[in-house]
Design a protein around this motif. Sequence first.
Motif: not given
Length: 482
Positions: A390, A392, A395, A456-457, A459-460, A463-464, A480
Amino acid sequence: MTSTEGMPDTVRLPDYQRDDHGVGIVHIGLGAFHKAHQAVYTDSALSQTGGDWRIIGVSLRSAAPSEELQPQNGLYTLIERDASGSRARVIGAIAAAYCLKTDREAVEAALLAAETRIVSITVTEKGYGLSRATGGVDPTHPAIAQDLKRPSEAQGVAGLLVWAIGQRRALGRAPFTVLCCDNLPENGRVLRGLLVDFARRAAPDLADHIARDVAFPSTMVDRITPAATQDTLDLAEHMTGYRDKAAIETEGFHQWVIEDHFPTGRPKWEAGGAVFASDVRPYENMKLRMLNGAHSMLAYVGFAAGHQYVRDVMADPDLSQLVARHLSAAAATLAPLPGVDFGAYANQLAERFCNPHLAHATFQIAMDGSEKMPQRIFSAVPDAGANAGDIRAFAFATAAWLRHLSLSTHDCAPYELRDPRAADLRAMAQGQHAPDLVQAVRAASFVPRDVAQDAAFWDLVATLLQEMLTRPMAEVISREVA
């Protein structure tokens, strides 16, 4: 404090005659961490096995550390504080303390002395003038730029060490071992590369000598040590009966893993609990990604959420849950390490972060992010992706750092950005929306190429970050963990 005479029995004192032991170490970076770590291990070694291994401490710029220690004959109080209580110990390993700016002749004499066999260093990541892109020197770093112009009047670590190694060779003296104790992965190898590159630019005849003949063992260091406060000094006086301007406080835990490569000898640091290993890298990765990575995440998020200290962050149920998530995600990126249980280590770290006695400020940990993020956070991203882990948590930590760079006051009071690249980072962040800020930082030279290319990293992260720039951090945290 000029002696230990009349101290209470509850205070642990040096059990050796200090003047019976000569100096064998020069330490550059005479701050709280050195006084809580390497000097303590050396004090233990002197107590158990003796030897001429006392330390001359050197600060490069600020005279405050030496001015605190000089009137006290190098003595100072170490206060350990944890769940079991508070303990005071007087450390006697420092023989003298100097500042390069005000005591240059004394510093140079110490570096060139035949008796000096080790030069150890704690100047934080930003102090080296390292280029992340090349692994050599950063010519734009103020100390590097100055020292390349005037190498005989070096002000920075690289310039000073190259000058000293050259002078020792001219005098027919063996080179000292260079021992980096800062949070750089493979710090010995990195420091060798830095000095070789500096030498190629300023003293080409020394480059091969440094690469071939100078030892640079790698190390991993660990001990949470906040900056001393007036409360620290008051507590030291209460515990010892002496006013000690150099007193520091730290946690009971300490760890030092060292590559055992010291051609001219070393103290028996094992007496203080040091571990010698043939390969320090697995320990470095564990500490950088778990302890330091979680520290950075909780600092950026916690500061924006109004938490002044690490202990306050851990008292927040939602934030402590995010700390646990980060520790777990970081552990999943590590190769197995014989004898080490990453889950148990994570639990131990959480307990240390909760220490109610240590006032470790989130704003202090948040400084110098551009120097810290590459090894603490970014290094874990490719391994997480390769293991289908993961990303996330990493990120989220990155977004929190970018939110810090934004200097946004929508959910906290104004603050100063403290980073060696502050001007460039402010220019990247000024008035930018989340996607633009992400793209600007993603292209920065200090971001590893494989991470920069991970769409991808980022982009996340974007968003955050959008959430963090438009909502209070406390609300982002709640969402979160929901």
